[in-house]
Design a protein around this motif. Structure first.
Motif, mmCIF file in Angstrom:
data_model
loop_
_atom_site.group_PDB
_atom_site.id
_atom_site.type_symbol
_atom_site.label_atom_id
_atom_site.label_comp_id
_atom_site.label_asym_id
_atom_site.label_seq_id
_atom_site.Cartn_x
_atom_site.Cartn_y
_atom_site.Cartn_z
ATOM 1 N N CYS A 41 44.121 75.815 99.234
ATOM 2 C CA CYS A 41 42.706 75.376 99.204
ATOM 3 C C CYS A 41 42.433 75.409 97.776
ATOM 4 O O CYS A 41 42.561 75.987 96.748
ATOM 5 C CB CYS A 41 41.755 76.456 99.845
ATOM 6 S SG CYS A 41 40.169 75.905 99.672
ATOM 7 N N ILE A 48 46.092 77.496 103.417
ATOM 8 C CA ILE A 48 45.389 77.007 104.569
ATOM 9 C C ILE A 48 46.264 77.204 105.647
ATOM 10 O O ILE A 48 47.172 76.194 106.006
ATOM 11 C CB ILE A 48 44.721 75.539 104.435
ATOM 12 C CG1 ILE A 48 43.821 75.453 103.169
ATOM 13 C CG2 ILE A 48 43.686 75.128 105.719
ATOM 14 C CD1 ILE A 48 43.495 73.899 102.670
ATOM 15 N N ASP A 51 46.186 78.246 111.762
ATOM 16 C CA ASP A 51 44.850 78.530 112.317
ATOM 17 C C ASP A 51 43.724 78.009 111.968
ATOM 18 O O ASP A 51 42.674 78.341 112.590
ATOM 19 C CB ASP A 51 44.852 80.073 113.028
ATOM 20 C CG ASP A 51 44.761 81.068 111.956
ATOM 21 O OD1 ASP A 51 44.824 80.490 110.905
ATOM 22 O OD2 ASP A 51 44.471 82.174 112.218
ATOM 23 N N SER A 52 43.888 77.394 110.778
ATOM 24 C CA SER A 52 42.607 76.951 110.038
ATOM 25 C C SER A 52 42.552 75.396 110.109
ATOM 26 O O SER A 52 43.548 74.936 110.013
ATOM 27 C CB SER A 52 42.514 77.504 108.794
ATOM 28 O OG SER A 52 42.337 78.981 108.547
ATOM 29 N N LYS A 53 41.198 74.996 109.840
ATOM 30 C CA LYS A 53 41.085 73.632 109.699
ATOM 31 C C LYS A 53 41.389 72.965 108.136
ATOM 32 O O LYS A 53 40.849 73.772 107.438
ATOM 33 C CB LYS A 53 39.742 72.881 109.989
ATOM 34 C CG LYS A 53 39.445 71.571 110.160
ATOM 35 C CD LYS A 53 38.361 71.019 110.959
ATOM 36 C CE LYS A 53 38.290 69.610 111.214
ATOM 37 N NZ LYS A 53 37.057 69.373 111.902
ATOM 38 N N ASP A 54 42.201 71.928 108.066
ATOM 39 C CA ASP A 54 42.556 71.687 106.850
ATOM 40 C C ASP A 54 41.789 70.381 106.422
ATOM 41 O O ASP A 54 41.990 69.355 107.206
ATOM 42 C CB ASP A 54 44.140 71.351 106.629
ATOM 43 C CG ASP A 54 44.470 71.008 105.268
ATOM 44 O OD1 ASP A 54 43.780 70.667 104.270
ATOM 45 O OD2 ASP A 54 45.500 71.197 105.110
ATOM 46 N N HIS A 63 39.703 74.660 102.722
ATOM 47 C CA HIS A 63 39.501 75.213 104.157
ATOM 48 C C HIS A 63 38.008 74.756 104.436
ATOM 49 O O HIS A 63 37.237 74.294 103.599
ATOM 50 C CB HIS A 63 39.099 76.901 103.925
ATOM 51 C CG HIS A 63 40.403 77.655 103.437
ATOM 52 N ND1 HIS A 63 40.758 78.005 102.268
ATOM 53 C CD2 HIS A 63 41.441 77.804 104.505
ATOM 54 C CE1 HIS A 63 41.936 78.641 102.399
ATOM 55 N NE2 HIS A 63 42.150 78.740 103.664
ATOM 56 N N GLU A 64 37.717 74.893 105.624
ATOM 57 C CA GLU A 64 36.636 74.038 106.260
ATOM 58 C C GLU A 64 35.467 74.788 105.507
ATOM 59 O O GLU A 64 34.279 74.131 105.159
ATOM 60 C CB GLU A 64 36.486 74.193 107.595
ATOM 61 C CG GLU A 64 35.199 73.604 108.345
ATOM 62 C CD GLU A 64 35.326 73.600 109.745
ATOM 63 O OE1 GLU A 64 34.389 72.827 110.415
ATOM 64 O OE2 GLU A 64 36.292 74.375 110.372
#
Length: 284
Positions: A41, A48, A51-54, A63-64
């Motif tokens: 990030c 990132i 399981d996280s939105k990139d 990160h979102e």
């Protein structure tokens, strides 16, 4: 697929009953995938994970929760934003920090809206109007005065002078002579017709002449040097009977002493100081 084939491509741990990620037809456990492939990030510098939105912009990743305006820190997710000097700004912050201000209403000219530029200043298109009729000028010809900008028809109606020669409107500059106004390009010598706007000139019967034409047509000639006597720029000259001299040419015909302001004697066409003329048959 056999149990041997259902293993992490990197650490070979069995993936039966576990979360995994498929990449390029290869299976990876979540831990290996995050360690090998995760982007970092831009804001928090942490990976990132899968399981996280990139969120990606120009090969940079966030990160979102980190994708925020660099000034007000409001989220930029699914909102318009502007990048300036590699910093992300929401449109409000960008407008306040970087956008031009309208010369008329002093408000921000929002990015993407049309703005008019004139003499180093900016206007909203709807604020850039004729000072008289208040209609938008846009890209039409205009004339600027201290009181504001004017469309050509309004300027001609309210302020314009007309050239004494061509009778057309003078929009700027101009030359005044004998209480009449000319375009610079219309103010010509009455003899040779060359432009006089940056030339010294003389007048005769209310007509302007360049020095060459005036000297040729009208100027008196010095009795000593025979060159024209113009009186230009306050130059002094001497008159006696029907003859004229430049002041620097009004000298004794014998000893050459200046006779300006002095008594002198004449003999035919010659002039003498009293000393030189006393021995000759002269007239005072």
């Amino acid at each position: 697929m056999t149990s041997a084939q259902f293993e992490c491509q990197y650490c070979t741990v069995s993936l039966l009953g576990k979360k995994y990620v498929l990449k390029d037809d290869n299976l990876y456990c979540v831990s290996c995938y995050d360690r090998i492939f995760s982007n970092y990030c831009e804001h928090c510098k942490e990976p990132i994970e899968s399981d996280s939105k990139d969120l990606c912009y120009k090969n940079r990743h966030w990160h979102e929760g980190c994708f925020k305006c660099n000034k007000c820190r409001h989220s930029l997710v699914e909102k318009p934003f502007v990048a300036k000097d590699e910093l992300l700004l929401c449109t409000d912050c960008y407008s306040n920090e970087c956008s031009s201000k309208c010369f008329h209403c002093k408000r921000t000219i929002m990015p993407g809206s049309r703005k008019m530029e004139f003499k180093g200043n900016y206007w909203h298109e709807t604020c850039f109007v004729c000072e008289h009729c208040r209609q938008p000028i846009g890209t039409k010809p205009l004339i600027s005065k201290e009181s504001g900008n004017y469309c050509v028809p309004c300027f001609e109606k309210e302020f314009a002078h007309y050239c004494n020669f061509c009778k057309k409107v003078i929009t700027s500059g101009g030359i005044t002579f004998r209480d009449q106004i000319w375009h610079k390009e219309c103010f010509l010598c009455s003899g040779c017709r060359k432009e006089l706007c940056e030339e010294a000139f003389m007048s005769r019967d209310d007509f302007p002449f360049c020095l060459d034409c005036y000297n040729h047509l009208y100027a008196k000639k010095c009795a000593a040097c025979t060159k024209p006597i113009t009186g230009l720029r306050g130059a002094k000259f001497i008159c006696f009977q029907d003859r004229q001299w430049h002041s620097e040419c009004f000298n004794c015909g014998k000893c050459s002493v200046s006779l300006v302001g002095e008594g002198f004697l004449t003999q035919n066409t010659e002039i003498f100081c009293r000393k030189c003329g006393s021995g000759a048959d002269t007239d005072v």
